[in-house]
Design an enzyme around this catalytic site. Structure first.
Site, PDB file in Angstrom:
ATOM      1  N   VAL A 127       7.893  -2.346   6.986  1.00  0.00           N
ATOM      2  CA  VAL A 127       7.939  -0.885   6.928  1.00  0.00           C
ATOM      3  C   VAL A 127       8.500  -0.439   5.581  1.00  0.00           C
ATOM      4  O   VAL A 127       9.604  -0.816   5.196  1.00  0.00           O
ATOM      5  CB  VAL A 127       8.786  -0.312   8.075  1.00  0.00           C
ATOM      6  CG1 VAL A 127       8.819   1.210   8.002  1.00  0.00           C
ATOM      7  CG2 VAL A 127       8.241  -0.769   9.420  1.00  0.00           C
ATOM      8  N   LYS A 128       7.723   0.368   4.887  1.00  0.00           N
ATOM      9  CA  LYS A 128       8.081   0.817   3.545  1.00  0.00           C
ATOM     10  C   LYS A 128       8.810   2.159   3.638  1.00  0.00           C
ATOM     11  O   LYS A 128       8.268   3.142   4.162  1.00  0.00           O
ATOM     12  CB  LYS A 128       6.809   0.945   2.707  1.00  0.00           C
ATOM     13  CG  LYS A 128       6.982   0.826   1.217  1.00  0.00           C
ATOM     14  CD  LYS A 128       5.599   0.740   0.577  1.00  0.00           C
ATOM     15  CE  LYS A 128       5.675   0.622  -0.918  1.00  0.00           C
ATOM     16  NZ  LYS A 128       4.313   0.633  -1.510  1.00  0.00           N
ATOM     17  N   ILE A 129      10.052   2.182   3.120  1.00  0.00           N
ATOM     18  CA  ILE A 129      10.949   3.322   3.274  1.00  0.00           C
ATOM     19  C   ILE A 129      11.351   3.853   1.899  1.00  0.00           C
ATOM     20  O   ILE A 129      11.727   3.062   1.020  1.00  0.00           O
ATOM     21  CB  ILE A 129      12.228   2.903   4.039  1.00  0.00           C
ATOM     22  CG1 ILE A 129      11.887   2.336   5.424  1.00  0.00           C
ATOM     23  CG2 ILE A 129      13.212   4.060   4.137  1.00  0.00           C
ATOM     24  CD1 ILE A 129      11.355   3.361   6.392  1.00  0.00           C
ATOM     25  N   ALA A 173       3.646  -1.237   4.798  1.00  0.00           N
ATOM     26  CA  ALA A 173       3.024  -0.018   5.301  1.00  0.00           C
ATOM     27  C   ALA A 173       4.035   1.115   5.205  1.00  0.00           C
ATOM     28  O   ALA A 173       5.118   1.033   5.772  1.00  0.00           O
ATOM     29  CB  ALA A 173       2.573  -0.215   6.743  1.00  0.00           C
ATOM     30  N   THR A 214       0.852  -1.183   0.000  1.00  0.00           N
ATOM     31  CA  THR A 214       0.000   0.000   0.000  1.00  0.00           C
ATOM     32  C   THR A 214       0.891   1.239   0.000  1.00  0.00           C
ATOM     33  O   THR A 214       2.102   1.156   0.171  1.00  0.00           O
ATOM     34  CB  THR A 214      -0.904   0.050   1.240  1.00  0.00           C
ATOM     35  OG1 THR A 214      -0.079   0.095   2.403  1.00  0.00           O
ATOM     36  CG2 THR A 214      -1.814  -1.160   1.315  1.00  0.00           C
TER      37      THR A 214
END
Length: 218
Positions: A86-88, A60, A27
């Protein structure tokens, strides 16, 4: 190859899950906004709902662009559910955040990757996934599939465990091409996945089989 669905729509995630081929969800803030989810508490609650539907990893995304902000957001996101990744973003502080989370045992997905050099930095920093955006590269007359091939080769050369997650996948041929060059994961809309089901000869063959059956029992 793993199939992730790129959406924040719960019904589409549930439909993909029901197919039995879904391995995860990605997402981003744009997809959340498309579902009318904009405030931080609603976004966090929505991630929980996604994790209740999908059996796989759920990426996310942080919205901060400074190291401290990404760390604060990332730790909060990771605490929501064990399957949260965790999307960085691929920026200087993002690479630092990847290293920080790697050392803390928090899984990450490095997003907005458009070059092999960026993918190499993400792997060295310990990213769990790296997300090259192949459709957006195609939009500017650059071969997105070639980038996937390059990253797969580089990671293989040096034994990096970072998984190549092909993003901005727009149609079934993208999926097939990613599989051919060795992508670990593709993430795409539901209609790209279901399009793999379709072939006119399947429809013609099935209709003939059914017609023959009807004749045999009439």
């Amino acid at each position: 190859m793993k199939f992730f669905i790129d959406t924040a729509n719960l019904s589409q995630i549930a439909e993909a899950q029901s197919l039995g081929v879904l391995d995860g969800v990605t997402t981003n803030p744009s997809l959340m906004a498309k579902e009318g989810i904009k405030d931080s508490s609603s976004i966090l609650d929505h991630y929980r709902k996604i994790c209740e539907i999908s059996d796989g990893d759920v990426s996310a995304e942080v919205i901060s662009t400074d190291l401290n902000g990404m760390i604060e957001e990332g730790e909060k996101l990771a605490a929501l559910h064990p399957r949260i990744v965790v999307k960085i973003p691929m920026i200087k502080d993002g690479v630092k955040a990847l290293k920080y989370f790697s050392e803390k045992g928090i899984r990450t997905n490095c997003t907005l990757v458009f070059s092999a050099g960026q993918a190499l930095l993400a792997a060295k920093a310990g990213a769990t996934y790296v997300s090259p955006f192949i459709g957006r590269l195609d939009d500017v007359s650059t071969d997105g599939i070639l980038l996937i091939r390059q990253i797969v080769q580089i990671y293989g050369n040096y034994g990096y465990e970072t998984q190549v997650l092909a993003a901005s996948v727009r149609h079934p041929m993208h999926i097939i091409q990613c599989a051919e060059v060795g992508a670990d994961v593709v993430t795409c809309p539901l209609n790209a996945i279901t399009a793999l089901l379709n072939h006119p000869l399947t429809d013609i063959g099935l209709e003939k089989f059914l017609a023959d059956y009807r004749k045999s029992v009439s």
